[in-house]
Design a protein around this motif. Structure first.
Motif, PDB file in Angstrom:
ATOM      1  N   GLU A  61       0.597  -1.659   0.010  1.00 40.47           N
ATOM      2  CA  GLU A  61      -0.154   0.558  -0.182  1.00 40.47           C
ATOM      3  C   GLU A  61       0.559   1.390  -0.267  1.00 40.47           C
ATOM      4  O   GLU A  61       0.468   2.344  -0.304  1.00 40.47           O
ATOM      5  CB  GLU A  61      -1.153  -0.594   1.200  1.00 40.47           C
ATOM      6  CG  GLU A  61      -1.744  -1.011   1.336  1.00 40.47           C
ATOM      7  CD  GLU A  61      -3.041  -0.507   2.600  1.00 40.47           C
ATOM      8  OE1 GLU A  61      -2.545  -0.547   3.512  1.00 40.47           O
ATOM      9  OE2 GLU A  61      -4.078  -1.126   2.261  1.00 40.47           O
ATOM     10  N   PHE A  67      -3.411   3.895  -5.825  1.00 40.92           N
ATOM     11  CA  PHE A  67      -4.086   3.417  -5.081  1.00 40.92           C
ATOM     12  C   PHE A  67      -4.650   1.995  -5.195  1.00 40.92           C
ATOM     13  O   PHE A  67      -6.360   2.193  -5.847  1.00 40.92           O
ATOM     14  CB  PHE A  67      -5.212   5.244  -4.546  1.00 40.92           C
ATOM     15  CG  PHE A  67      -3.658   5.971  -4.831  1.00 40.92           C
ATOM     16  CD1 PHE A  67      -3.342   6.733  -5.414  1.00 40.92           C
ATOM     17  CD2 PHE A  67      -3.858   6.083  -3.181  1.00 40.92           C
ATOM     18  CE1 PHE A  67      -2.945   7.946  -4.683  1.00 40.92           C
ATOM     19  CE2 PHE A  67      -3.286   7.192  -2.228  1.00 40.92           C
ATOM     20  CZ  PHE A  67      -2.267   7.785  -3.927  1.00 40.92           C
ATOM     21  N   ASN A  70      -5.472  -2.645  -1.797  1.00 43.26           N
ATOM     22  CA  ASN A  70      -5.877  -2.582  -0.260  1.00 43.26           C
ATOM     23  C   ASN A  70      -5.585  -3.505   0.030  1.00 43.26           C
ATOM     24  O   ASN A  70      -6.318  -4.520  -0.167  1.00 43.26           O
ATOM     25  CB  ASN A  70      -7.898  -2.180  -0.878  1.00 43.26           C
ATOM     26  CG  ASN A  70      -7.676  -1.447   0.596  1.00 43.26           C
ATOM     27  OD1 ASN A  70      -7.242   0.085   1.134  1.00 43.26           O
ATOM     28  ND2 ASN A  70      -8.755  -1.876   1.134  1.00 43.26           N
TER      29      ASN A  70
ATOM     30  N   LEU B   4      -5.260   2.063   2.575  1.00 37.67           N
ATOM     31  CA  LEU B   4      -5.439   2.337   0.830  1.00 37.67           C
ATOM     32  C   LEU B   4      -5.746   2.954   0.145  1.00 37.67           C
ATOM     33  O   LEU B   4      -6.266   4.362   0.262  1.00 37.67           O
ATOM     34  CB  LEU B   4      -3.790   2.142  -0.431  1.00 37.67           C
ATOM     35  CG  LEU B   4      -3.357   2.833  -1.183  1.00 37.67           C
ATOM     36  CD1 LEU B   4      -2.734   4.327  -0.106  1.00 37.67           C
ATOM     37  CD2 LEU B   4      -2.319   1.822  -2.306  1.00 37.67           C
ATOM     38  N   ARG B   8      -7.642   7.108  -0.573  1.00 41.64           N
ATOM     39  CA  ARG B   8      -7.933   7.708  -2.269  1.00 41.64           C
ATOM     40  C   ARG B   8      -9.458   7.955  -2.019  1.00 41.64           C
ATOM     41  O   ARG B   8      -9.453   9.332  -2.445  1.00 41.64           O
ATOM     42  CB  ARG B   8      -7.943   6.206  -2.747  1.00 41.64           C
ATOM     43  CG  ARG B   8      -8.340   6.377  -4.027  1.00 41.64           C
ATOM     44  CD  ARG B   8      -8.526   4.488  -5.066  1.00 41.64           C
ATOM     45  NE  ARG B   8      -9.696   3.587  -4.674  1.00 41.64           N
ATOM     46  CZ  ARG B   8     -10.108   3.086  -4.859  1.00 41.64           C
ATOM     47  NH1 ARG B   8      -9.297   2.669  -6.055  1.00 41.64           N
ATOM     48  NH2 ARG B   8     -10.814   1.732  -4.842  1.00 41.64           N
ATOM     49  N   VAL B  12      -8.236  11.683  -2.985  1.00 40.90           N
ATOM     50  CA  VAL B  12      -8.120  11.918  -4.509  1.00 40.90           C
ATOM     51  C   VAL B  12      -8.796  11.474  -5.239  1.00 40.90           C
ATOM     52  O   VAL B  12     -10.022  11.233  -4.802  1.00 40.90           O
ATOM     53  CB  VAL B  12      -7.502   9.684  -4.588  1.00 40.90           C
ATOM     54  CG1 VAL B  12      -7.150   9.962  -5.985  1.00 40.90           C
ATOM     55  CG2 VAL B  12      -5.794   9.776  -4.403  1.00 40.90           C
ATOM     56  N   ILE B  27       3.674   7.513  -5.912  1.00 40.04           N
ATOM     57  CA  ILE B  27       4.242   6.966  -4.657  1.00 40.04           C
ATOM     58  C   ILE B  27       4.752   8.523  -3.726  1.00 40.04           C
ATOM     59  O   ILE B  27       4.008   8.488  -2.520  1.00 40.04           O
ATOM     60  CB  ILE B  27       5.352   6.073  -4.906  1.00 40.04           C
ATOM     61  CG1 ILE B  27       5.582   5.038  -6.029  1.00 40.04           C
ATOM     62  CG2 ILE B  27       6.183   6.154  -3.905  1.00 40.04           C
ATOM     63  CD1 ILE B  27       6.812   4.573  -5.629  1.00 40.04           C
ATOM     64  N   LEU B  29       2.954  11.217  -4.388  1.00 40.11           N
ATOM     65  CA  LEU B  29       1.351  11.584  -3.688  1.00 40.11           C
ATOM     66  C   LEU B  29       0.960  10.942  -2.667  1.00 40.11           C
ATOM     67  O   LEU B  29      -0.682  11.079  -1.649  1.00 40.11           O
ATOM     68  CB  LEU B  29       0.376  11.402  -5.076  1.00 40.11           C
ATOM     69  CG  LEU B  29      -1.509  11.652  -4.457  1.00 40.11           C
ATOM     70  CD1 LEU B  29      -1.211  13.162  -4.252  1.00 40.11           C
ATOM     71  CD2 LEU B  29      -1.785  11.272  -5.933  1.00 40.11           C
ATOM     72  N   ASN B  30       0.816   9.416  -2.777  1.00 37.52           N
ATOM     73  CA  ASN B  30       0.454   8.062  -1.674  1.00 37.52           C
ATOM     74  C   ASN B  30       1.179   9.120  -0.027  1.00 37.52           C
ATOM     75  O   ASN B  30       0.820   9.073   0.629  1.00 37.52           O
ATOM     76  CB  ASN B  30       1.129   7.146  -1.909  1.00 37.52           C
ATOM     77  CG  ASN B  30       0.704   5.972  -0.921  1.00 37.52           C
ATOM     78  OD1 ASN B  30       0.536   6.005  -0.059  1.00 37.52           O
ATOM     79  ND2 ASN B  30       0.680   4.703  -1.953  1.00 37.52           N
ATOM     80  N   LEU B  33      -0.409  12.257   0.721  1.00 30.18           N
ATOM     81  CA  LEU B  33      -1.428  12.341   1.449  1.00 30.18           C
ATOM     82  C   LEU B  33      -1.951  11.648   2.881  1.00 30.18           C
ATOM     83  O   LEU B  33      -2.752  11.560   3.624  1.00 30.18           O
ATOM     84  CB  LEU B  33      -2.671  11.020   0.579  1.00 30.18           C
ATOM     85  CG  LEU B  33      -2.739  11.812  -0.455  1.00 30.18           C
ATOM     86  CD1 LEU B  33      -3.719  10.882  -1.074  1.00 30.18           C
ATOM     87  CD2 LEU B  33      -3.272  13.077  -1.143  1.00 30.18           C
ATOM     88  N   ARG B  34      -0.793  10.170   3.437  1.00 32.30           N
ATOM     89  CA  ARG B  34      -0.566   9.693   4.177  1.00 32.30           C
ATOM     90  C   ARG B  34      -0.187  11.035   5.760  1.00 32.30           C
ATOM     91  O   ARG B  34      -0.791  11.300   6.229  1.00 32.30           O
ATOM     92  CB  ARG B  34       0.211   8.783   4.375  1.00 32.30           C
ATOM     93  CG  ARG B  34      -0.440   7.533   4.288  1.00 32.30           C
ATOM     94  CD  ARG B  34       1.053   6.833   3.562  1.00 32.30           C
ATOM     95  NE  ARG B  34       0.319   5.235   2.600  1.00 32.30           N
ATOM     96  CZ  ARG B  34      -0.052   4.907   2.656  1.00 32.30           C
ATOM     97  NH1 ARG B  34      -0.219   4.406   4.508  1.00 32.30           N
ATOM     98  NH2 ARG B  34      -0.520   3.478   2.250  1.00 32.30           N
TER      99      ARG B  34
END
Lengths: 77, 336, 376
Positions: A61, A67, A70, B4, B8, B12, B27, B29-30, B33-34
């Motif tokens: 993840e 994204f 999951n 995730l 999202r 997103v 990655i 962006l991932n 956001l976290r």
């Protein structure tokens, strides 16, 4: 002793581009359950598939750029 | 523990993104956001500004908040206007190495000098990727690109030193390999009051294939480049167990591997940003260095830290912040 | 800030005063002759009104920060001259594509390049209309006095807010640097942009006949997608021809259809005029002098002075062509506005160009001589 948690791995076929980063990190750091399947994703990439018991490390993840994967803990009744 | 799809669905806007499979942009962006979720920031008060280039697409249109997608190199200048007028906006700038340190270099150093409270994430894929892989201010000397077919005649910036010298009060450098450290660093930057700058080495399967001369299918590159980032970096302040060396091959790395293994030494081929493909030998350096140097197909045995890129925190200090000074001016002007 | 009443003020200072009165609360600029005094006065006065003054690292950053501030909700302005104006072009185009209200003052100097940096000129008027790449329509206004540096700056802001567009105030080194009487009114009319009425407003599309969409700001939860790429009404990037035509024609038509309201022409002795002197900004001052002298000699001359030079006052100039035997276009460049006049007049009457280069005003005598000649 079956207290280990259980996880369900879901791949979103519409958004996965088949970059296989998840397979790579699962192999190197995780439960080694994510594999390349012989199917394609909607976007034409190699579709990853989860075979076996996910250990819930969630590295997949963390590295997924789209994204599209999951990891959900299954709280059995 | 949030999964995730939580990030999202909450942050997103539109997927799939326009990025190439395995691009580092997704990655980053991932991680971003976290970071904003961990801090529980008010989504309505976050403004994501970007310039032109692949990096600019990280927030626009993928981020489900206010985005300002500007002209090439000018994101920081646009962001300065929005932040100076409304300091309550948590203003994050996504810019590339070309966009931010090439055409945008002037705005970068002046915003750092002002120490305006902008969070700048400069995504360094070491080339102008979107336009086809031209040399960028970060492309290493000698590297072949579409605009340096005979090897790059220029030398790259050390952007973290540049921005630190210009006055940035938080400066860090990570890569898309270091997702935990990057997420933590973005959180630190979001909480830091002042010009907070994070350079992120990012994999670009499409262009770095040529830059790092990575032979193999495009499909194989995302994991390979990530590992190369892991292999080619060293983290400031972390204890360093240096019990390995690299045998740099004359030509064919598999020939070198064969020769090393014939000495009964376990080894493997890895990609290294500084040397290209090399044979990594996980043994006490003293015990193997001489033997490896004697091999006909080895030109050089490199120490484990040589030509590695330093990751980590380069600056964290407090300095008067620009929008605070602007508020002071208004008070003074009004005789308060 | 100047109190309501009579003052003796520098043109550039009057411009700064007008801006603040009109509600300007963000200014970013970069030093350049002959516009710097605007920044000096704004730097001193804007903070008193709670506004932000920035001096940026260059003109590109100045216009960029103005656009950023505008989308954060500010009425914003920058001021420059030729060289800076050229640097600002790309972001002016961006402001048009994103329909960002702002005021840009160009205190024109005599170019090209460094040119006669302290002398006035009117050579940038095509750049005001066509400077950035791509198709768009501009509003440009040209003041001829210190009073108009105040009044037309206020008007520029109101037009920018009304039509959600950049507005160019095309002044020059002379008007910016003379000191004249300025009457500061008790109150000025202030127009504000249409704020968004609902969370699902489409900031780049509207069925309103004006063609001007509502304008939310950052920080209001609208999840805005402001981009210079061709975009749908909701801001999402879309490069299809249909969306491009939709946005380009709407951005153009919201200005052209409103030309009658944007139009602002100052006419002197035009009712029975046989010879019209068409001029704007600084060049109109010797022109009015010439018209009055010609009238004293019995010549039916008149001044036709567009304060709004773009959009071009097409219908008015066509009507003018029906009325007079000659139109003398007086301007400080090699002859630019005269081309527009010729296009509109389309041979209906004689068009004479009195175009002067050299950073010096055309003389009233020169205008008078041509007027006499055309009156025979």
């Amino acid at each position: 002793m079956d207290t280990a948690k259980k996880f369900r791995v879901t791949i979103d076929e519409e958004q996965c581009k088949g970059c296989l980063l998840c397979v790579h990190v699962c192999e190197n750091r995780g439960g080694k359950i994510l594999k390349e399947s012989d199917k394609k994703t909607a976007l034409g990439g190699v579709k990853p598939v989860a075979e076996g018991d996910c250990i819930g490390c969630r590295w997949c993840e963390r590295y997924c750029p789209d994204f599209a994967i999951n990891v959900e803990e299954i709280k059995d009744a | 523990m949030k999964n995730l799809f939580y990030y999202r669905d909450k942050y997103v806007r539109s997927q799939p993104s326009a990025f190439c499979p395995g691009c580092g942009g997704g990655i980053i962006l991932n991680c971003f956001l976290r970071a904003i979720d961990d801090l529980g920031l008010d989504l309505d008060k976050i403004l994501a500004v970007s310039g032109i280039g692949c990096t600019a697409w990280i927030p626009s249109p993928n981020f489900n908040g206010d985005t300002l997608h500007t002209t090439h190199g000018r994101a920081i200048a646009f962001a300065t206007g929005a932040k100076a007028y409304n300091p309550d906006l948590t203003t994050v700038v996504f810019t590339g190495d070309g966009d931010g340190a090439g055409i945008g270099g002037n705005h970068l150093i002046h915003a750092a000098r002002r120490n305006i409270d902008l969070k700048v994430i400069l995504v360094n894929n070491m080339s102008y990727a979107m336009t086809g892989g031209q040399i960028a201010p970060t492309t290493l000397h000698g590297e072949t690109t579409v605009t340096s077919p005979y090897g790059n005649p220029e030398f790259p910036f050390d952007i973290t030193q540049l921005v630190k010298a210009a006055g940035a009060s938080y400066v860090a450098k990570w890569s898309t390999y270091h997702v935990l450290e990057l997420t933590r660093s973005i959180k630190e930057a979001l909480q830091h009051k002042g010009f907070s700058f994070i350079e992120v080495l990012s994999q670009c399967p499409t262009q770095q294939r040529r830059i790092f001369n990575l032979r193999g299918t495009l499909q194989s590159l995302p994991p390979r480049i990530l590992d190369m980032f892991g292999e080619s970096t060293v983290i400031r302040g972390r204890p360093d167990k240096g019990d390995y060396v690299y045998a740099v091959p004359k030509e064919d790395v598999s020939e070198t591997l064969k020769q090393v293994e014939s000495l009964g030494i376990s080894a493997r081929v890895v990609d290294h940003i500084g040397f290209g493909q090399v044979v990594r030998v996980d043994e006490e350096p003293e015990s193997v260095k001489a033997k490896l140097e004697a091999l006909s197909s080895v030109t050089y045995v490199a120490d484990h830290k040589e030509s590695k890129i330093e990751m980590g925190l380069f600056e964290k200090k407090s300095r008067p912040e620009f929008t605070d000074s602007l508020k002071e001016i208004i008070k003074k002007a009004r005789g308060e | 800030m100047l109190k309501p009443g009579r003052h003796l003020v520098l043109g550039n200072v009057a411009c700064a005063e007008g801006a603040i009165r009109a509600g300007c609360r963000f200014f970013a600029g970069y030093p350049i002759t002959p516009a710097s005094e605007i920044s000096h006065h704004v730097a001193a006065e804007l903070p008193k009104a709670g506004g932000v003054f920035l001096q940026m690292e260059d003109e590109i950053a100045s216009i960029a920060s103005v656009i950023g501030a505008s989308w954060a909700g500010a009425k914003a302005m920058t001021a420059t001259s030729g060289p800076g104006y050229s640097l600002m072009m790309e972001n002016i185009g961006y402001a048009h594509m994103t329909e960002t209200p702002l005021v840009l003052v160009n205190v024109q100097r005599s170019g090209p390049s460094t040119g006669q940096s302290t002398s006035p000129g009117q050579q940038d008027i095509y750049q005001a209309k066509y400077g950035a790449h791509g198709d768009y329509e501009v509003i440009a206004i040209s003041p001829w006095s210190v009073q108009e540096m105040f009044d037309l700056t206020v008007r520029a802001f109101n037009l920018a807010e009304t039509y959600r567009t950049p507005v160019m105030l095309m002044s020059d080194g002379l008007i910016g640097h003379i000191e004249e009487k300025l009457i500061v009114p008790e109150k000025v009319e202030v127009v504000n942009r249409k704020k968004s009425t609902s969370m699902d407003a489409t900031p780049w599309g509207t069925d309103d006949p004006s063609g001007v969409p509502e304008m939310p700001a950052f920080g209001e939860g609208h999840k805005l997608l402001v981009t210079g790429s061709t975009h749908r009404p909701d801001g999402v990037r879309n490069f299809s021809p249909e969306y491009h035509q939709m946005i380009v024609y709407r951005i153009r038509d919201k200005i052209l259809n409103a030309e009658p309201q944007i139009r602002d022409i100052h006419k002197v002795h035009m009712d029975d005029a046989k010879v019209a002197v068409l001029s704007f900004g600084a060049s109109a001052r010797p022109s009015i002098e010439a018209v009055q002298r010609a009238r004293s000699e019995g010549i039916k001359a008149g001044l036709f002075r567009p304060r709004t030079i773009w959009p071009f006052p097409e219908t008015e100039v066509k009507a003018l062509a029906e009325q007079v035997e000659a139109v003398i276009v007086v301007e400080m460049n090699v002859g630019k506005y005269v081309k527009e006049v010729e296009r509109a007049v389309c041979g209906k009457t004689k068009v004479v160009s009195l175009a002067k280069v050299g950073g010096v005003l055309p003389l009233a005598r020169e205008v008078l001589n041509v007027t006499r000649r055309e009156a025979q």
